[in-house]
Scaffold this active site. Structure first.
Site, short mmCIF file in Angstrom:
data_model
loop_
_atom_site.label_atom_id
_atom_site.label_comp_id
_atom_site.label_asym_id
_atom_site.label_seq_id
_atom_site.Cartn_x
_atom_site.Cartn_y
_atom_site.Cartn_z
CE LYS A 118 -4.06 -64.57 56.49
NZ LYS A 118 -2.76 -65.00 55.92
CG ASP A 217 4.95 -70.55 51.78
OD1 ASP A 217 5.59 -71.06 50.83
OD2 ASP A 217 3.74 -70.27 51.71
#
Length: 380
Positions: A118, A217
């Site tokens: 990523k 999150d």
């Protein structure tokens, strides 16, 4: 990262032959999208690809099916968007799918052979107070790895420019995407397994909080399973932070643009909001709320559409939940009493008054008791 370079010093094309064909484990590939691998990677890399053996693969169709969704990495994509700036990551990683800023592929560094690369802009966060020079999201990820609660992180690199900050990471890849996608992909979960995964999540959040690490999150889309019967892991630590939000900026002179009222996806934010959160108890109440939503999500109750209606506070919630779950689709058949007891624990986490929610340690004890009781019930 192992000091082995699978990339050719200079790329040159090779034609596949009967002996020199391209395969991903048991899946022999027709001529097409991934022929460029023979151009850029050495023979030993391709030999390893042929010998891959993931216990999750029952046949050739599973090899690419268990990689999260994405489009094939064509030679054009590889040459223009991947190869120039990520050579240091490609030495032991072969990308085959791409989705946004994520590359999915194969690496021998991973226990399953599957890995994720990523590279994305960093808009929030700072350096970890406990580890100067280490981005907080990397510090939080590595802390989770130490307790086996995140995919293994093999390599990371922070790229700081005059007007941007980017972070590249190479890590283990989950099986079939996040936990919700994994279950929706035709793998319904038992009520006992749902409780086990919830307990793992609660235990992880508790241990991280003990080390002044908050994920920022928590939701089912940020949880994964990397191997058969493996422990639930957290991903996407971009919003990770210490309790007091005190971090030095990733770029000199830049104020750290992150506050309590910014973290957490809106649909998973508790009704009291974040506020300044001056104490651990308030922060923990938020975590417990998010664990309660995970409990509903993991058995197929779509909380995002219903959370504003306070669905779980309605007297007929158990009946509504049973109809929405659709036994057999997301949840395997179970004793009705076990289903009700599971919902009772979830509803306790979702009390509007944060002071009425259980502490994480009590929640872990409740789930442990539930798992023990369910294990003694007859199977369906």
């Amino acid at each position: 990262m192992a000091a082995v370079n699978w990339l050719k010093d200079e790329p040159y094309p090779e034609k596949p032959t009967r002996r020199n064909h391209l395969s991903f484990g048991p899946a022999r590939l027709p001529t097409g999208d991934w022929d460029w691998i023979m151009t850029y990677y050495k023979p030993e890399a391709r030999e390893w690809l042929r010998t891959m053996n993931n216990p999750l693969w029952s046949g050739p169709e599973d090899v690419l099916g268990l990689l999260p969704a994405g489009v094939p990495v064509t030679e054009k994509i590889f040459v223009k968007e991947v190869y120039p700036g990520l050579k240091g990551f490609l030495q032991m990683f072969i990308p085959v799918k791409v989705a946004g800023c994520l590359l999915f592929g194969f690496s021998p560094l991973s226990r399953t052979g599957m890995a994720t690369l990523k590279t994305a802009p960093v808009f929030r966060g700072g350096y970890a107070p406990a580890a100067p020079g280490i981005p907080m999201q990397v510090y939080a990820w590595e802390m989770a790895c130490k307790i086996d609660a995140a995919p293994r992180l093999f390599k990371w690199e922070l790229i700081v420019g005059e007007y941007f900050v980017r972070l590249a990471t190479l890590s283990e890849c989950s099986a079939g995407g996040d936990v919700g996608a994994y279950i929706r992909g035709g793998r319904p979960i038992s009520i006992e397994a749902a409780a086990v995964k919830t307990r793992e999540l609660a235990s992880t959040l508790y241990l991280l909080a003990q080390n002044n690490v908050y994920h920022g999150d928590v939701k089912i889309a940020n949880t994964v399973i990397t191997e058969p019967h493996g422990r639930l892991g957290l991903i996407d630590f971009e919003m990770a932070h210490p309790l007091d939000m005190t971090m030095s900026g990733l770029r000199e002179g830049l104020e750290v643009p992150i506050k309590w009222d910014m973290v957490c996806t809106d649909e998973y934010r508790a009704p009291e909001g974040h506020g300044p959160f001056p104490d651990i108890l308030s922060a923990e109440a938020q975590l417990v709320w998010q664990v309660g939503l995970f409990m509903l999500d993991v058995i197929g109750i779509e909380i995002i559409e219903n959370r504003n209606q306070g669905l779980w506070e309605q007297p007929d919630f158990p009946g509504l939940a049973a109809r929405e779950v659709g036994i057999g689709r997301s949840l395997l058949a179970c004793e009705h009493r076990a289903f009700l007891d599971y919902l009772t624990i979830a509803r306790g986490c979702l009390r509007t008054n944060p002071r009425e929610r259980p502490r994480l340690t009590l929640l872990i004890a409740q789930l442990t008791k539930f798992i023990r009781e369910v294990a003694t019930q007859p199977e369906h």
